[in-house]
Each structure stands twice: as structure tokens, then as C-alpha cells.
Design an enzyme around this catalytic site. Structure first.
Site, PDB file in Angstrom:
ATOM      1  N   HIS A  79       0.837  -1.221   0.000  1.00 43.86           N
ATOM      2  CA  HIS A  79       0.000   0.000   0.000  1.00 43.86           C
ATOM      3  C   HIS A  79       0.866   1.264   0.000  1.00 43.86           C
ATOM      4  O   HIS A  79       0.507   2.272   0.604  1.00 43.86           O
ATOM      5  CB  HIS A  79      -0.932   0.036   1.210  1.00 43.86           C
ATOM      6  CG  HIS A  79      -1.938  -1.072   1.241  1.00 43.86           C
ATOM      7  ND1 HIS A  79      -3.218  -0.945   0.773  1.00 43.86           N
ATOM      8  CD2 HIS A  79      -1.844  -2.346   1.680  1.00 43.86           C
ATOM      9  CE1 HIS A  79      -3.871  -2.084   0.933  1.00 43.86           C
ATOM     10  NE2 HIS A  79      -3.067  -2.953   1.474  1.00 43.86           N
ATOM     11  N   ASN A 152     -10.334  -2.682   2.526  1.00 42.28           N
ATOM     12  CA  ASN A 152     -10.029  -2.672   1.098  1.00 42.28           C
ATOM     13  C   ASN A 152     -11.295  -2.373   0.296  1.00 42.28           C
ATOM     14  O   ASN A 152     -12.386  -2.349   0.859  1.00 42.28           O
ATOM     15  CB  ASN A 152      -9.494  -4.047   0.664  1.00 42.28           C
ATOM     16  CG  ASN A 152      -8.012  -4.228   0.982  1.00 42.28           C
ATOM     17  OD1 ASN A 152      -7.300  -3.269   1.256  1.00 42.28           O
ATOM     18  ND2 ASN A 152      -7.558  -5.458   0.937  1.00 42.28           N
ATOM     19  N   HIS A 343      -4.093   1.125  11.797  1.00 47.82           N
ATOM     20  CA  HIS A 343      -3.817  -0.116  12.515  1.00 47.82           C
ATOM     21  C   HIS A 343      -5.146  -0.777  12.904  1.00 47.82           C
ATOM     22  O   HIS A 343      -5.961  -0.134  13.598  1.00 47.82           O
ATOM     23  CB  HIS A 343      -3.018   0.237  13.776  1.00 47.82           C
ATOM     24  CG  HIS A 343      -2.485  -0.927  14.523  1.00 47.82           C
ATOM     25  ND1 HIS A 343      -3.108  -2.161  14.580  1.00 47.82           N
ATOM     26  CD2 HIS A 343      -1.362  -1.060  15.265  1.00 47.82           C
ATOM     27  CE1 HIS A 343      -2.398  -2.973  15.328  1.00 47.82           C
ATOM     28  NE2 HIS A 343      -1.333  -2.339  15.750  1.00 47.82           N
ATOM     29  N   TYR A 366       1.049  -4.171  12.140  1.00 46.85           N
ATOM     30  CA  TYR A 366       0.907  -2.745  11.843  1.00 46.85           C
ATOM     31  C   TYR A 366       1.717  -1.855  12.787  1.00 46.85           C
ATOM     32  O   TYR A 366       2.186  -0.798  12.382  1.00 46.85           O
ATOM     33  CB  TYR A 366      -0.569  -2.349  11.794  1.00 46.85           C
ATOM     34  CG  TYR A 366      -1.257  -2.874  10.540  1.00 46.85           C
ATOM     35  CD1 TYR A 366      -1.430  -4.245  10.351  1.00 46.85           C
ATOM     36  CD2 TYR A 366      -1.694  -2.029   9.542  1.00 46.85           C
ATOM     37  CE1 TYR A 366      -2.035  -4.746   9.205  1.00 46.85           C
ATOM     38  CE2 TYR A 366      -2.306  -2.523   8.395  1.00 46.85           C
ATOM     39  CZ  TYR A 366      -2.472  -3.881   8.232  1.00 46.85           C
ATOM     40  OH  TYR A 366      -3.056  -4.375   7.101  1.00 46.85           O
TER      41      TYR A 366
HETATM   42 FE1  HDE Z   1      -2.416  -4.737   5.472  1.00 47.10          FE
HETATM   43  N1  HDE Z   1      -0.577  -3.958   5.908  1.00 47.10           N
HETATM   44  N2  HDE Z   1      -1.723  -6.576   6.004  1.00 47.10           N
HETATM   45  N3  HDE Z   1      -4.167  -5.613   4.887  1.00 47.10           N
HETATM   46  N4  HDE Z   1      -3.085  -2.983   4.868  1.00 47.10           N
HETATM   47  C1  HDE Z   1      -0.235  -2.675   5.751  1.00 47.10           C
HETATM   48  O1  HDE Z   1       0.880  -1.458   7.394  1.00 47.10           O
HETATM   49  C2  HDE Z   1      -0.593  -6.822   6.690  1.00 47.10           C
HETATM   50  C3  HDE Z   1      -4.516  -6.920   4.993  1.00 47.10           C
HETATM   51  C4  HDE Z   1      -4.351  -2.673   4.454  1.00 47.10           C
HETATM   52  O2  HDE Z   1      -3.158   3.575   4.067  1.00 47.10           O
HETATM   53  C5  HDE Z   1       1.103  -2.368   6.345  1.00 47.10           C
HETATM   54  O3  HDE Z   1       1.237   0.685   7.909  1.00 47.10           O
HETATM   55  C6  HDE Z   1      -0.514  -8.202   7.069  1.00 47.10           C
HETATM   56  C7  HDE Z   1      -5.922  -7.100   4.754  1.00 47.10           C
HETATM   57  C8  HDE Z   1      -4.433  -1.274   4.105  1.00 47.10           C
HETATM   58  O4  HDE Z   1      -1.565   3.365   5.540  1.00 47.10           O
HETATM   59  C9  HDE Z   1       1.567  -3.705   6.918  1.00 47.10           C
HETATM   60  C10 HDE Z   1      -1.652  -8.785   6.582  1.00 47.10           C
HETATM   61  C11 HDE Z   1      -6.416  -5.857   4.503  1.00 47.10           C
HETATM   62  C12 HDE Z   1      -3.163  -0.765   4.328  1.00 47.10           C
HETATM   63  C13 HDE Z   1       0.399  -4.600   6.575  1.00 47.10           C
HETATM   64  C14 HDE Z   1      -2.413  -7.761   5.906  1.00 47.10           C
HETATM   65  C15 HDE Z   1      -5.311  -4.943   4.590  1.00 47.10           C
HETATM   66  C16 HDE Z   1      -2.346  -1.858   4.818  1.00 47.10           C
HETATM   67  C17 HDE Z   1       2.058  -1.659   5.432  1.00 47.10           C
HETATM   68  C18 HDE Z   1      -2.080 -10.241   6.676  1.00 47.10           C
HETATM   69  C19 HDE Z   1      -7.854  -5.481   4.168  1.00 47.10           C
HETATM   70  C20 HDE Z   1      -2.683   0.646   4.080  1.00 47.10           C
HETATM   71  C21 HDE Z   1       2.258  -0.278   6.024  1.00 47.10           C
HETATM   72  C22 HDE Z   1      -2.023 -10.799   7.962  1.00 47.10           C
HETATM   73  C23 HDE Z   1      -8.763  -5.721   5.261  1.00 47.10           C
HETATM   74  C24 HDE Z   1      -2.992   1.540   5.236  1.00 47.10           C
HETATM   75  C25 HDE Z   1       1.422  -0.260   7.180  1.00 47.10           C
HETATM   76  C26 HDE Z   1      -2.538   2.950   4.933  1.00 47.10           C
HETATM   77  C27 HDE Z   1      -1.005  -1.721   5.190  1.00 47.10           C
HETATM   78  C28 HDE Z   1       0.377  -5.872   6.958  1.00 47.10           C
HETATM   79  C29 HDE Z   1      -3.636  -8.022   5.235  1.00 47.10           C
HETATM   80  C30 HDE Z   1      -5.490  -3.538   4.357  1.00 47.10           C
HETATM   81  C31 HDE Z   1       2.889  -4.223   6.405  1.00 47.10           C
HETATM   82  C32 HDE Z   1       0.635  -8.845   7.827  1.00 47.10           C
HETATM   83  C33 HDE Z   1      -6.698  -8.418   4.805  1.00 47.10           C
HETATM   84  C34 HDE Z   1      -5.640  -0.537   3.585  1.00 47.10           C
HETATM   85  O5  HDE Z   1       1.734  -3.637   8.302  1.00 47.10           O
END
Ligand code: HDE
Length: 728
Positions: A79, A152, A343, A366
Site C-alpha cells: 500500500h 479494502n 492499525h 501494523y
Molecule cells: Fe495490510 N498492511 N496486512 N491488509 N493494509 C499494511 O501497514 C498486513 C490486509 C491494508 O493507508 C502495512 O502501515 C498483514 C488485509 C491497508 O496506511 C503492513 C496482513 C487488509 C493498508 C500490513 C495484511 C489490509 C495496509 C504496510 C495479513 C484489508 C494501508 C504499512 C495478515 C482488510 C494503510 C502499514 C494505509 C497496510 C500488513 C492483510 C489492508 C505491512 C501482515 C486483509 C488498507 O503492516
């Protein structure tokens, strides 16, 4: 003179907007160093003589360059590319029966919000219109603390367990040996992974649909994805699924258009959001919830804890509980968007988690990632992340600390500080976890109830309109034709067989492959003798916990769910649609005025395009033209009105640009208006295809209303069959 920074950075009970900045804006009269020393000359470094070497003692130069050297921070691991805006959430329904969260408690209650939309795979400088999932992250600055709904624009996800997330992301990111391709899933490693992970089947259908190439952030839905829990004052829980529904309906781009925009206006979505907010077209969404009583946890044919499944609206309707309006652009993208931290564990009393194994893993990730990204544990003190609610605790020190805690006490219990701050009891609106009873064997395994990977993919595909199904077929064909290893393509076609045989057959034919039967647990086909990967389905340990009492008959899926289709669930509207008027000196000004008025009355916008920008003659009138034909592509508009003929241009290159503009608009199924002088030009551009009536082609002499009606249809997909042979 510079403003004085506020005394307390933590406590601001009267503040109703998220803090914008803690530092004085650059309003002072004189340039200074970071220490406040006035700078006499900001153009020249300190030298031994005007042509001599620069001196190490030049602290002004060194401070400036040091600051510049460290301007970049690590981008988000996923993202990374995103755009954001501020606004408010307004509660429209009293939900206090289900949740004690104040932001959902009283109709009319407004809570400030920050939203960040994003793509997932590309890096921070990548193009907005890549085929990808979009992040839809909302931070509510509520009176009871910050609540983040980090969702999402698709209601399901690729994987069921956090354990697979790094694998998924490594597979979709540029391949490690050559760092190609940027912001694209159309490559071998992604499809290798997907073809070996049947649980990704449902999500891959969403990703191949037009949901993955939205027309605008303002025209996409948002979803919490996981099942969460509302908890009321009595401590009673209710499962909840969150939905954001855009007021402007759901609309996608044409894939070819999306690819062109990637080159011609890579900031297309960011620009669209920014410009519309500046122009007063504040985008708006309704927040809806699906509520499921605790007692119904095992009622459905799928598991509520499985993030690859949605709850069809036919089974549990969506109740609207509020609206969100985004009406303020950031003042500074880095400070307010790049440094924003979302988060899923930023919760407030009344909203709680479930045991979805993907959500559970996210709760760790997060915070951890921010420590690298923002350099330490104090990211909550950055203005954009700071809650409006009071922050009182004994956490201390660390990189980048802003707060200046006073007194001697940094521990609890204490007597020196008169015991402050105290625990907030349950009656004081403190966060008390839902008291869920949990027991089970310690196993590294997946629940048997997560086992059906195809029914919901089938439901999604079957619920699409015919043009949407065609777009999905074309997307699979496009992506898989970029895959170089034949065994991967073959495995994917086998997976498609398990969802829809006709679709699989069509994709196989387009890829010159043979379709095999498609079985519940397909073993990878191996036409080119490449090493056979382990059987994909047996890699996951399935554990059937017999202690879980599931009813013998469970509520099955509906045959179709129209809410899953963008076309079937959107009302026509011309609001905020952007129309290009191609004009020149011989344009009939009266026709322009009438059509412009009709479009603007319907809430749309018009932009004049001519060979040159600036003030010029149009028919008898004088107009100011903001866009030039040579630098303005058709793909950034929703429709075009052609007020020129083939003799309008002194420079033949401009005729070429106009012909291309019209041809592309017609090919991409947009509304095209012919004027009294442009019939021949439109005919030339469309290889004669526009000589006969076609959907969305508004003939010369038609009433302006006809154009507006056609524009409100978004695209005329019925035209797709007619324009296949047109070059782009
Ligand atoms: Fe994320 N995700 N994600 N994700 N995600 C990040 O956090 C992660 C997942 C989502 O505009 C990171 O601050 C793991 C689902 C959005 O700043 C990180 C897993 C959904 C955003 C991270 C998921 C999301 C992130 C990267 C599986 C939809 C952007 C930077 C266990 C419900 C937020 C950060 C923004 C961002 C990890 C799965 C949505 C790396 C480990 C499912 C919208 O922490």
C-alpha cells in the site's frame, strides 16, 4: 511573524478537527536555520574566495543538505502508493443497542476522519491505475480514542491465514532477480503462487474484475473484510461486517484505458480526489453494517472467521448507520498522508476483534512496521496520528518524543503523583475485551470449515452482468498471456474449471491450451516437464474440531447476488463526470453553450481542448482554453463532444490528435457527441463505425438532454462488440 506552537501537544479537549500541524507554518519574514538563526544568503555556499573551495565550517549548507539527505522515509511495504483526505463521519442511526462506541451512538453525532486510499503492489511513485486491490483505510478521531477501519475495496482477501501474507506479497511484488514488473500482477511468480493456492480463487475473481481498475476512488466501495464484533454496554456481542457505499455508484475503467492513463496521468486517482474536493464536490459514502447474532455463528455454509468469504446481502441485509464526507485536502502530503499510521488494533470501546487468523496476524504487523517506517515508537505523537481524546500513560522516551511529561512519576501504582492516572473501570467507558470463551487443542492447522474455496467465486462470477463477465475473461487472458511458464497457465485454467467451465474454456482457447477436467483437488498439470510442485491442497493441515457444534443443515448461498455486480448495483448519474469539448476557431459557439449548460446543470464538468491553450476565438465568442490537444489524452475524460471538422486545424498534427481522441473515446465505450460540423471527422476517426447509430453516440442535432442521459450511463458496454477492430 511565526505563530507560537500550542503549549500542550497532548490535551486539547476543545479541538474538533484532527490537529493539522504542531509547527508554525512558514509565515515568518526571514529564512532561518533549524536553530532559528537568520540566514543572510541562501544561494551561495561559504567559500575561500568567490572561486575557491567550499569550507567545512559552513553549518548553514551542511544543515540544509543533511536535512535533504534524510527526506525520504521507508515507504509502506505494501500500500505504498496512496492518496488521502480529511472529512467527517456522521452517525445517522442509533446503534447503542449493539455497540457502546460513541461515534455510532447518536444520530447527528459527527466524528472527524482521515481516509487513505491506496494500491497494494506498486511502490510509492507507481501509477494509480494499475490492476490491483485498493486500500480503503479510515481513521475516526473519536471522543473515545482513535478507531481505524483499515479495509479494502473488495470484501474478501487472497489468503486465510497471516502465515501466508509475506509469500503473497513476495509473489506479487516485482520479481527479485530483475525487479520487474512494477505495480503489476501479470507475471509468473504471482500466478505461480495463486495457481498453487486454491483459497485465493474467490479473491482472484474480484481482482480480475473491474473493481481492480476503479474510475475513481470516489466511485468504489470499501469493506472491513474481516468479521468484527460490536459490543454493547452489557458486554453482549454481535458479529459485524462493515461496508462503505459510494454516493456516486460503482464504476470501473476500461483495461486499455487504465494502461494508457498509467503513462499519461499516473496521478489520475490522486488528482481526481484532490480536484473534486477543491471544487467542492466532496465525495460521500454511506456506512452500512451486516449484523449477525452470536448465536448464528455457525448458521451459514461458510465460516464467518474465514476472510476469503463474504456474507451475501441476500442472507444478511446491509443496514446504513452513517455517512462519511471528505471535504478537506491535506495541506502537506508527507506530513499528513505519508506519516499517517493505520492499525486494525486501534479500537475503541464497543468495537472488538474476532479470531479470524488473518486479522490476528495483522494486529502484530501494523505497529511493528511503523517502528521501521517512522523511526521509533512515538509515531502516535505526529500531528496526523494524534487522537483528539486525552492521552495519559507512563510510556516514556524513545526516538522523536514530542510530549514533555512533567513531575517525577512515570509508573503506576504511585502515591507521589496522587495515584494518577487511574485505571478506568468498566463503567468509565474503558476498553473491555469481549469475554469470549476460548478452548481448543494447540494446533498449527486450519479449520475444516475454511475448506470450500470455489462456491463463492462461482457466486461472484454468476452474479456479474454479461459485459462484466467478459471483462473478467479478458483480464484472466491478459494476465496469463504475460506468464512465461506454460505449467502455471495450465494450472490456472484448471482452477477456473472449478468455478465456471465456459470461462475456463474461453481462457484456455485464448491461451492455446487444452482444458482438463478440473477436480476438487487438482494436481498440477505438467505439459512441459517442469518440476512438479508439491500438491497444493495437501500442504494445509485441516483440523476438524469436534467440540464445535455446527448445525447439520446450514443456510446455503443464494444463486446470485446482484450487489456483487458494479453495473447492476449502480444508478445512472452524471454528477462530477468530466467531458472534453474539442473546439477551434470555426466551432459553432451556440451548440457549445447549450451542451455545457446541460452537463453542468446535471453536476458534470466541461473542459475545452484546442490546439493551443489560452485565450482565443471560438466561433463568434472569446474563450479561455485550459487544455491543449497535443498534451491531453481522451482517457482522462468520461465523454467527448466534437465541435471541430477536418478543416479546423492549421497543423495536420492537430487533426491527428483529434482523430485519435475521438477514436479512443469511441473504442472505450464513452459517450461521444457529434456536432453540426463534425460528422465527417467522427466518421474518419471511427473507420465509419459511427456512421450508423451506436449506443452512447449522440448524433448532431440531438437535444443536450440526450447527451446527459448517455453520460450518466458511465460507459456503453453494448458498443464493445462493434468497436473490437478499432486500433487504440
Ligand atoms: Fe495490510 N498492511 N496486512 N491488509 N493494509 C499494511 O501497514 C498486513 C490486509 C491494508 O493507508 C502495512 O502501515 C498483514 C488485509 C491497508 O496506511 C503492513 C496482513 C487488509 C493498508 C500490513 C495484511 C489490509 C495496509 C504496510 C495479513 C484489508 C494501508 C504499512 C495478515 C482488510 C494503510 C502499514 C494505509 C497496510 C500488513 C492483510 C489492508 C505491512 C501482515 C486483509 C488498507 O503492516
Amino acid at each position: 511573524m511565526a505563530k507560537t506552537p500550542s503549549k500542550s501537544s497532548q490535551k486539547n479537549p476543545k479541538q474538533t478537527q484532527p490537529p493539522r500541524t504542531d509547527m508554525p507554518a512558514l509565515e515568518g519574514d526571514y529564512l532561518t536555520t533549524n536553530q532559528g538563526t537568520r540566514i543572510s544568503n541562501n544561494h551561495d555556499s561559504l567559500k575561500a574566495g568567490p572561486r575557491g573551495p567550499s569550507l567545512l565550517e559552513d553549518f548553514v549548507l551542511r544543515e540544509k543538505i543533511t536535512s535533504f539527505d534524510h527526506e525520504r522515509i521507508p515507504e509502506r511495504a505494501v500500500h505504498a502508493r496512496g492518496a488521502g483526505a480529511f472529512g467527517y463521519f456522521e452517525c445517522t442511526k442509533d446503534m447503542s443497542k449493539f455497540t457502546e462506541a460513541g461515534l455510532f451512538g447518536k444520530p447527528g453525532k459527527k466524528t472527524p476522519v482521515l481516509v487513505r486510499f491506496s494500491t497494494v503492489a506498486g511502490s510509492r511513485g507507481s501509477a494509480d491505475t494499475a490492476r490491483d486491490v485498493r486500500g480503503f483505510a479510515v481513521k475516526f478521531y473519536s471522543d473515545e480514542g482513535n478507531y481505524d477501519l483499515v479495509g479494502n475495496n473488495m470484501p474478501v482477501f487472497f489468503i486465510q491465514d497471516a502465515m501466508k501474507f509475506p509469500d503473497l506479497v513476495h509473489a506479487v511484488k516485482p520479481e527479485q532477480h530483475n525487479e520487474i514488473p512494477q505495480a503489476s500482477s501479470a507475471h509468473d511468480t504471482f500466478w505461480d503462487f495463486i495457481s498453487l493456492m486454491p483459497e485465493s480463487t474467490h479473491m482472484i475473481f474480484w481482482a480480475m474484475s473491474d473493481r481492480a481498475i476503479p474510475r475513481s476512488y470516489r466511485m468504489m466501495e470499501g469493506f472491513g473484510v474481516h468479521t468484527f464484533r460490536f459490543v454493547n454496554q452489557k458486554g453482549e456481542g454481535t458479529f459485524v461486517k462493515f461496508h462503505w457505499k459510494p454516493k456516486l455508484g460503482l464504476h470501473g475503467l476500461v483495461w486499455e484505458e487504465a494502461q494508457m492513463i498509467s503513462g499519461m496521468d499516473p496521478d489520475f486517482h490522486r488528482r481526481d480526489l484532490f480536484e473534486n474536493i477543491e471544487q467542492g464536490n466532496a465525495p460521500e459514502w454511506e456506512l452500512g453494517v451486516q449484523l449477525i447474532p452470536e448465536a448464528d455463528e455457525h448458521k451459514y455454509a461458510f465460516d464467518l472467521l474465514d476472510p476469503t468469504k463474504l456474507v451475501p446481502e441476500e442472507l444478511v441485509p446491509v443496514t446504513v448507520i452513517g455517512r462519511m464526507v471528505l471535504d478537506r485536502n491535506p495541506d502537506n502530503y508527507f506530513s499528513e498522508i505519508e506519516q499517517a499510521v493505520f492499525h486494525p488494533g486501534h479500537l475503541v470501546p464497543g468495537i472488538d476483534l474476532t479470531n479470524d487468523p488473518l486479522l490476528q496476524g495483522r494486529l502484530f504487523s501494523y505497529t511493528d512496521t511503523q517502528i521501521t517506517r517512522l523511526g521509533g515508537p512515538n509515531f502516535h505523537e505526529l500531528p496526523v496520528n494524534r487522537p483528539l481524546a486525552d492521552v495519559n500513560n507512563h510510556q516514556r522516551d524513545g526516538f522523536g518524543r514530542h510530549t514533555i511529561p512533567k513531575g517525577r512519576v512515570a509508573y503506576e501504582p504511585n502515591s507521589i503523583g496522587k495515584g494518577c492516572p487511574f485505571h478506568a473501570g468498566a463503567k468509565m467507558k474503558s476498553f473491555v475485551h469481549f469475554t469470549e470463551r476460548v478452548e481448543g487443542h494447540k494446533v498449527r492447522a486450519r479449520s475444516e470449515s475454511f475448506g470450500d474455496h470455489f462456491s463463492q467465486a462461482k457466486l461472484f462470477y454468476d452474479s456479474q452482468s454479461a459485459p462484466e463477465q467478459e471483462h473478467i475473461r479478458k483480464a484472466f487472458t491478459f494476465e496469463l498471456s504475460k506468464v512465461e511458464i506454460p505449467a502455471i497457465r495450465q494450472r490456472m485454467v484448471e482452477t477456473l474449471m472449478l468455478v465456471n467451465k465456459e470461462l475456463a474454456g474461453a481462457v484456455a482457447t485464448a491461451l492455446n491450451l487444452k482444458v482438463t477436467k478440473g477436480t476438487e483437488q487438482p494436481s498440477p498439470a505438467n505439459p512441459d516437464n517442469s518440476p512438479v510442485p508439491p500438491n497444493r491442497a495437501t500442504d494445509t493441515a485441516i483440523y476438524d474440531d469436534e467440540a464445535i457444534q455446527r448445525p447439520k443443515t446450514r443456510v446455503p448461498l443464494p444463486k446470485k447476488s446482484p450487489a456483487l455486480s458494479m453495473v447492476l448495483s449502480s444508478e445512472p448519474s452524471a454528477e462530477t463526470r468530466k467531458v472534453a469539448f474539442i473546439i477551434s476557431a470555426n466551432t459553432p459557439a451556440g451548440e457549445v453553450t447549450a451542451l455545457k449548460k446541460a452537463i453542468e446543470d446535471a453536476g458534470g464538468a466541461v473542459e475545452l481542448i484546442a490546439p493551443e491553450v489560452g485565450e482565443q476565438k471560438m466561433g463568434g465568442a472569446k474563450v479561455n482554453v485550459p487544455k491543449a490537444l497535443n498534451s491531453t489524452p481522451s482517457v482522462v475524460y468520461d465523454g467527448v463532444a466534437v465541435f471541430v471538422d477536418d478543416k479546423s486545424f492549421a497543423n495536420p498534427e492537430d487533426l491527428g490528435h483529434a482523430l485519435k481522441f475521438v477514436a479512443q473515446s469511441f473504442k472505450h465505450c464513452k459517450t461521444v457527441a457529434v456536432s453540426s460540423i463534425s460528422k465527417k471527422l467522427v466518421s474518419l476517426a471511427t473507420m465509419g463505425l459511427a456512421d450508423k447509430a451506436a449506443p452512447g453516440l449522440v448524433p448532431a442535432g440531438a437535444k443536450p438532454k440526450a447527451f446527459v442521459e448517455a453520460l450518466s450511463q458511465h460507459r456503453h458496454w453494448e458498443r464493445a462488440a462493434l468497436v473490437k477492430s478499432l486500433p487504440a
